[in-house]
Write an enzyme that holds these catalytic residues in place. Structure first.
Site, mmCIF file in Angstrom:
data_model
loop_
_atom_site.group_PDB
_atom_site.id
_atom_site.type_symbol
_atom_site.label_atom_id
_atom_site.label_comp_id
_atom_site.label_asym_id
_atom_site.label_seq_id
_atom_site.Cartn_x
_atom_site.Cartn_y
_atom_site.Cartn_z
ATOM 1 N N SER A 260 0.832 -1.047 0.100
ATOM 2 C CA SER A 260 0.000 0.030 -0.066
ATOM 3 C C SER A 260 1.017 1.414 -0.065
ATOM 4 C CB SER A 260 -0.803 -0.177 1.279
ATOM 5 O OG SER A 260 -1.824 1.021 1.149
ATOM 6 N N LYS A 264 4.623 2.147 -1.956
ATOM 7 C CA LYS A 264 5.158 3.662 -2.734
ATOM 8 C C LYS A 264 6.583 3.921 -2.146
ATOM 9 C CE LYS A 264 0.646 5.495 -1.877
ATOM 10 N NZ LYS A 264 -0.282 4.858 -2.960
ATOM 11 N N HIS A 401 -7.656 -5.479 -0.843
ATOM 12 C CA HIS A 401 -6.213 -4.598 -0.475
ATOM 13 C C HIS A 401 -5.857 -5.468 0.936
ATOM 14 C CE1 HIS A 401 -3.862 -1.110 -0.607
ATOM 15 N NE2 HIS A 401 -3.908 -0.799 0.372
#
Length: 422
Positions: A260, A264, A401
Site C-alpha cells: 500500500s 510507494k 487490499h
C-alpha cells in the site's frame, strides 16, 4: 485567495493545458501503452532519444531522479553522520528455535532522546550469512507476530484495533501476522527486518514536526521538501545501513518490500538506493506502481488533499492534471532497472486500480529491454493468479487490499530466482 494566487493558479492551468496540446500533437515524445499516451521514458528532456545503456545510466536516469526529487518525492538527506545502534535483544531460540531474534534501536543523531527507530530482525538459524527482506509495517513491530518478547511500540499511531489515545496496547500484538508470514519466509532461508513506519514519520499532516525531518530543517519550507513517503524510503535505507554491520546477514542480497502506501516508499527506496538488488511492490496504487494517466482509482487530487504530507509541496501543482502529466510512475519503476522488481495487485482493490498497476510495470519494460534483460513478458493484463515473470514480474490475485500467503509465495519464488547466490 489573493490576486497573486489567482494569477499563479491561472498560469499553472494554462501551462498544463498547453502541455496537453503539445502531447496531443506529438511535439513531446510519447510512448503508447494500451492505447494511452505517456511521456516517453527513453527520451531526454531536450528531445534526444536514448538508445544505449550508457546514455541511460549517464544521462536519462540522473535526469529522472532529479526531476522526481524536485517535483514529487522531495529531497532526501544521506546517511546521518552521527547514527549509532544499540542491540537490546538477541535471542537465538526465537519462534520455537527456528530463528534468532534481534531488536535494535537506531539513534539517528546518536542521542537517546533524539529521533530513533526500532528494528525487529529475525534470522533463520539454519542459514549462515542469510539474505534478507526488509519492509516497514503499519501497526508497530509487535503487530507482525504474537511473540511476546517483541518490544511494544511507543510511537504515535492512528486509530486501529487495540490503539488507545494514539498508542499501541497489548491488543495490537500479532494483528498483522497474516501479512508477515515469518515462518514461511524463514523456512525459505531469508531473514526479515521490519520497522514501524511511525518511528520514521507519523502518518498525519503535522508540518513535519514529529518525524526524522526535524533533523533536517534545511529541507523544509521549500517546494521540494523532505516529505513522508521519501522519509519512509530513507528509513528503509537506514535499515540496510544496520544490516551491513551485522555479520549474520548477507547485506549484498537484501530485498525491499512494501504494501500500500509503504509500497510507494519501497519503490522510491529501490529507485534511489541501488544497494537494494530486488524490489517488491504490493498494491502500491497511485504514487506507487499505478499510472496516473490510466483512468480509475486514486489520483493526484486525492493524494494532495487527503494525504498532503506524503509528497513534496511542488507535487500539489499537478493536482487534477492526471491525464496530461509530463511524468508518470513507469518512470519511477524504470529507475530500478536492471534490478528485478515485482509488482502485484488484487482484483477488488479498486483504489489501487490493478490494471493501471500492470501497465505501469509494462511501461517500464523498454528500459529493462534496453539494459539487456527480459523485462515483463506479458503483453496484456494477465488472468487472475497467473503470474508473468521476467526481470519485471506481475500478478493479480482475487480479493481486496491486503498481503496474503499467495502473494508471499510468489515473492519468495522470485527472490529465489534473483536474490539468492547461485
Amino acid at each position: 485567495m489573493n490576486l497573486t494566487a489567482i494569477q499563479n493558479n491561472y498560469l499553472l492551468r494554462l501551462s498544463l493545458m498547453l502541455l496537453g496540446l503539445l502531447l496531443a500533437n506529438n511535439t513531446i515524445a510519447q510512448q503508447i501503452v494500451n492505447g494511452i499516451s505517456l511521456p516517453d521514458v527513453l527520451t531526454l528532456n531536450n528531445g534526444t532519444k536514448i538508445t544505449t545503456a550508457k546514455q541511460w545510466k549517464i544521462e536519462r536516469r540522473p535526469e529522472l531522479i532529479a526531476f522526481f526529487k524536485k517535483e514529487m518525492y522531495g529531497q532526501s538527506p544521506g546517511k546521518p553522520a552521527g547514527v549509532t545502534y544499540k542491540v537490546f535483544d538477541n535471542d537465538s531460540k526465537a519462534l520455537g528455535g527456528k530463528a534468532t531474534r534481534k531488536q535494535i534501536t537506531v539513534y539517528f543523531n546518536g542521542k537517546q532522546d533524539g529521533p530513533q527507530m526500532d528494528i525487529l530482525l529475525y534470522i533463520p538459524n539454519n542459514v549462515k550469512h542469510a539474505p534478507a527482506i526488509v519492509g516497514l509495517n503499519f501497526d508497530g513491530n509487535q503487530s507482525v507476530n504474537i511473540d511476546l518478547a517483541i518490544k511494544m511500540s511507543t510511537s504515535w499511531m492512528d486509530k486501529t484495533k487495540g490503539v488507545v489515545n494514539n498508542r499501541a496496547t497489548e491488543a495490537t500484538r500479532g494483528i498483522d501476522a497474516g501479512q508477515w508470514p515469518l515462518e514461511m519466509i524463514l523456512d525459505k532461508g531469508y531473514a526479515v527486518a521490519t520497522v514501524y513506519r511511525g518511528d520514521i514519520d507519523p502518518d498525519f499532516d503535522d508540518g513535519f514536526k514529529n518525524g526524522v525531518q526535524v533533523l533536517y530543517p534545511e529541507l523544509q519550507n521549500r517546494g521540494d521538501n523532505f516529505a513522508t513517503v521519501a522519509a519512509w524510503a530513507w528509513g528503509l535505507s537506514r535499515i540496510l545501513d544496520y544490516l551491513e554491520t551485522d555479520k549474520a546477514i548477507d547485506s549484498k542480497h537484501v530485498a525491499v518490500f512494501g504494501f500500500s502506501r509503504l509500497g510507494k516508499a519501497a519503490l522510491w527506496a529501490g529507485a534511489t538506493d541501488e544497494r537494494f538488488p530486488l524490489v517488491i511492490s504490493n498494491e502500491s496504487g497511485a504514487g506507487g506502481a499505478k499510472l496516473f494517466h490510466f483512468k480509475g482509482g486514486e489520483g493526484t487530487t486525492r493524494l494532495d488533499t487527503k494525504f498532503p504530507h506524503w509528497f513534496c509541496g511542488n507535487f500539489k501543482k499537478y493536482m487534477g492534471q492526471d491525464s496530461i502529466l509530463p511524468f508518470d510512475q513507469h518512470m519511477v519503476i524504470s529507475l530500478i532497472a536492471p534490478r528485478p522488481v515485482y509488482v502485484a495487485s488484487a482484483k477488488d482493490d479498486t483504489n489501487s486500480n490493478p490494471e493501471a498497476e500492470f501497465w505501469g510495470a509494462k511501461a517500464a519494460d523498454p528500459v529493462y529491454r534496453l539494459l539487456g534483460t527480459s523485462g515483463l513478458p506479458a503483453n496484456q493484463w494477465p488472468a487472475l493468479s497467473e503470474p508473468s515473470v521476467g526481470r519485471i514480474a506481475y500478478h493479480v490475485r482475487p480479493g481486496g487490499h491486503n498481503v496474503t500467503d499467495y502473494d508471499w509465495i510468489q515473492y519468495l519464488s522470485f527472490a529465489d530466482k534473483y536474490l539468492k547466490k547461485p
